[in-house]
Scaffold this motif. Structure first.
Motif, mmCIF file in Angstrom:
data_model
loop_
_atom_site.group_PDB
_atom_site.id
_atom_site.type_symbol
_atom_site.label_atom_id
_atom_site.label_comp_id
_atom_site.label_asym_id
_atom_site.label_seq_id
_atom_site.Cartn_x
_atom_site.Cartn_y
_atom_site.Cartn_z
ATOM 1 N N VAL A 152 0.868 -1.174 0.000
ATOM 2 C CA VAL A 152 0.000 0.000 0.000
ATOM 3 C C VAL A 152 0.905 1.224 0.000
ATOM 4 O O VAL A 152 1.793 1.346 0.850
ATOM 5 C CB VAL A 152 -0.925 0.029 1.229
ATOM 6 N N PHE A 153 0.712 2.105 -0.979
ATOM 7 C CA PHE A 153 1.557 3.294 -1.104
ATOM 8 C C PHE A 153 0.710 4.545 -0.884
ATOM 9 O O PHE A 153 -0.453 4.616 -1.270
ATOM 10 C CB PHE A 153 2.187 3.365 -2.499
ATOM 11 N N TYR A 154 1.369 5.525 -0.270
ATOM 12 C CA TYR A 154 0.745 6.841 -0.105
ATOM 13 C C TYR A 154 1.854 7.886 -0.174
ATOM 14 O O TYR A 154 2.954 7.701 0.368
ATOM 15 C CB TYR A 154 0.030 6.951 1.242
ATOM 16 N N ALA A 155 1.597 8.969 -0.873
ATOM 17 C CA ALA A 155 2.541 10.087 -0.939
ATOM 18 C C ALA A 155 1.744 11.378 -0.933
ATOM 19 O O ALA A 155 0.698 11.486 -1.596
ATOM 20 C CB ALA A 155 3.408 10.001 -2.188
ATOM 21 N N GLU A 156 2.234 12.321 -0.174
ATOM 22 C CA GLU A 156 1.522 13.598 -0.074
ATOM 23 C C GLU A 156 1.617 14.371 -1.390
ATOM 24 O O GLU A 156 0.640 14.954 -1.852
ATOM 25 C CB GLU A 156 2.104 14.431 1.068
ATOM 26 N N THR A 157 2.811 14.364 -2.010
ATOM 27 C CA THR A 157 2.993 15.013 -3.313
ATOM 28 C C THR A 157 3.771 14.069 -4.231
ATOM 29 O O THR A 157 4.624 13.303 -3.772
ATOM 30 C CB THR A 157 3.768 16.337 -3.184
ATOM 31 N N VAL A 158 3.475 14.141 -5.529
ATOM 32 C CA VAL A 158 4.147 13.311 -6.530
ATOM 33 C C VAL A 158 4.479 14.176 -7.728
ATOM 34 O O VAL A 158 3.598 14.841 -8.293
ATOM 35 C CB VAL A 158 3.264 12.123 -6.977
ATOM 36 N N ASP A 159 5.757 14.178 -8.129
ATOM 37 C CA ASP A 159 6.206 14.893 -9.323
ATOM 38 C C ASP A 159 6.213 13.893 -10.481
ATOM 39 O O ASP A 159 7.070 13.003 -10.548
ATOM 40 C CB ASP A 159 7.606 15.470 -9.111
ATOM 41 N N ASP A 160 5.262 14.027 -11.414
ATOM 42 C CA ASP A 160 5.135 13.060 -12.501
ATOM 43 C C ASP A 160 6.334 13.076 -13.442
ATOM 44 O O ASP A 160 6.675 12.046 -14.033
ATOM 45 C CB ASP A 160 3.856 13.328 -13.306
ATOM 46 N N GLU A 161 6.979 14.219 -13.611
ATOM 47 C CA GLU A 161 8.101 14.303 -14.543
ATOM 48 C C GLU A 161 9.369 13.671 -13.958
ATOM 49 O O GLU A 161 10.051 12.893 -14.616
ATOM 50 C CB GLU A 161 8.371 15.766 -14.902
ATOM 51 N N LYS A 162 9.691 13.977 -12.713
ATOM 52 C CA LYS A 162 10.921 13.480 -12.102
ATOM 53 C C LYS A 162 10.712 12.176 -11.333
ATOM 54 O O LYS A 162 11.676 11.477 -11.037
ATOM 55 C CB LYS A 162 11.494 14.536 -11.143
#
Length: 386
Positions: free
Chosen positions: A158-168
């Motif tokens: 199960v993964f969770y991330a507050e912010t995700v940069d799609d490019e990097k």
């Protein structure tokens, strides 16, 4: 003579191009059907699909070049024999030996091309194919990890991330719940994370930094701090069952295969079955290019010995003869990998056998022996058509 050899060579090139294109088209259509789930699941574009197929081409060309060489020479000389061109040349004082330069040069060119596919093209295509699949998997994983959403697409994770940069592919405030190991659960939190690929090992990783692991095993709870930690993402779901984790001998570079097969004292550290497969693959990559010359020289006297044989039947005979060769080669691979025969004997026996037969048949063709191809069942079939 130059004009004669030039015209024979041109005809060989045209039939070879047509044959290799037809075979490649059929194989790529089959691969497209095999990878349809992967392409649909990954939403891969047409250009990316074409690029993947281009990476697979050297692997197929290594096997298809010998059969296309044999088929080209067989059909060209079969046509010349059916049109009595060979008879006319013989009446003008030319023997079959004088016709050999054009097919020999053609076979040598095909052998050189197949050597290139064997030693360099195959490993280049395999490496780029794996890297492309890994990049697609990484992109798909980035799309699956949406900010502020618990992701449960991967079994046991199960993964969770507050912010995700799609490019990097970077993330912040990452939470991972790992239940992939039996009897143990781990909760991992880290301020920073990044999706990475490891093409050499066929792995897709979520790299975490400066976090903690809350590990629960039975009724015990332990807390561990880490500077760098990698969570492996299972690729089976993303790549629809296509395995890129283990590099097989047929996908290895020539240098790596030779290094493994010549392990010497270190051979004890390598699995014997894997070692035999590597040794068989070395001999296979040498034997297949030579097969272009052997099968080409085998096809010429065969075509000259048959009379009254139309090209459609010649095509069937040529394919049947190559099937005999490939069956012998497959048996050699099987016996070599099982240890029944040494790889050298198992893989080179078909070439030696066909080379000896081609010499005998060429002498028969020069002495103007022939097989009349007038079978009764073909006559009855023609009558029914009429």
């Amino acid at each position: 003579m130059k004009l004669l050899h030039r015209n024979i060579f041109k005809e060989l090139i045209s039939i070879f191009t047509l044959s290799i294109s037809g075979f490649m088209g059929l194989i790529l259509i089959g691969r497209l059907l095999q990878f349809r789930d992967l392409f649909m699941g990954q939403s891969i574009g047409i250009l990316d699909m074409a690029k993947l197929f281009a990476y697979l081409c050297p692997f197929f060309l290594l096997i298809l070049t010998p059969i296309a060489t044999m088929l080209s020479i067989f059909l060209v000389f079969l046509r010349m024999n059916a049109d009595n061109e060979i008879t006319a040349l013989k009446s003008g004082g030319l023997s079959l030996y004088k016709l050999l330069p054009a097919p020999i040069i053609f076979c040598l060119l095909c052998t050189g091309a197949d050597i290139f596919f064997s030693l360099y093209g195959l490993s280049w295509g395999t490496e780029n194919f794996r890297n492309s699949l890994m990049e697609f998997a990484r992109t798909q994983s980035q799309l699956a990890l949406k900010p502020g959403v618990f992701n449960k697409d991967f079994p046991g994770l199960v993964f969770y991330a507050e912010t995700v940069d799609d490019e990097k592919g970077t993330m912040s405030s990452v939470f991972v719940r790992d239940s992939t190991r039996k009897g143990m659960r781990a909760t991992i939190v880290a301020p920073l994370g990044e999706i990475l690929t490891d093409p050499a090992r066929g792995r897709l990783l979520i790299h975490l930094e400066n976090g903690r692991i809350y590990q629960q095993e039975n009724e015990q709870l332990s807390v561990l701090k880490f500077k760098n930690y990698d969570v492996r993402i299972p690729l089976a779901n993303i790549l629809k069952g296509y395995d890129v984790a283990e590099l097989r001998p047929k996908e290895m570079s020539w240098e790596k295969l030779v290094r493994i097969s010549r392990a010497g004292d270190r051979a004890g550290d390598i699995d014997k079955t894997f070692l035999r497969k590597a040794q068989v693959e070395v001999q296979k990559r040498l034997a297949l290019p030579v097969a272009c010359l052997v099968l080409g020289m085998f096809a010429m006297p065969i075509a000259c010995l048959f009379r009254g044989l139309k090209q459609q039947y010649g095509l069937l005979i040529s394919m049947g003869l190559f099937l005999v060769y490939y069956t012998m080669l497959s048996l050699g691979v099987t016996f070599g990998e099982s240890g029944v025969l040494t790889p050298v004997i198992g893989l080179w026996a078909p070439n030696v056998t066909f080379a000896i037969i081609s010499i005998v048949l060429l002498k028969m063709a020069v002495m103007e022996h022939s097989f009349s191809f007038r079978l009764s069942f073909l006559k009855r079939f023609r009558r029914k058509e009429a």
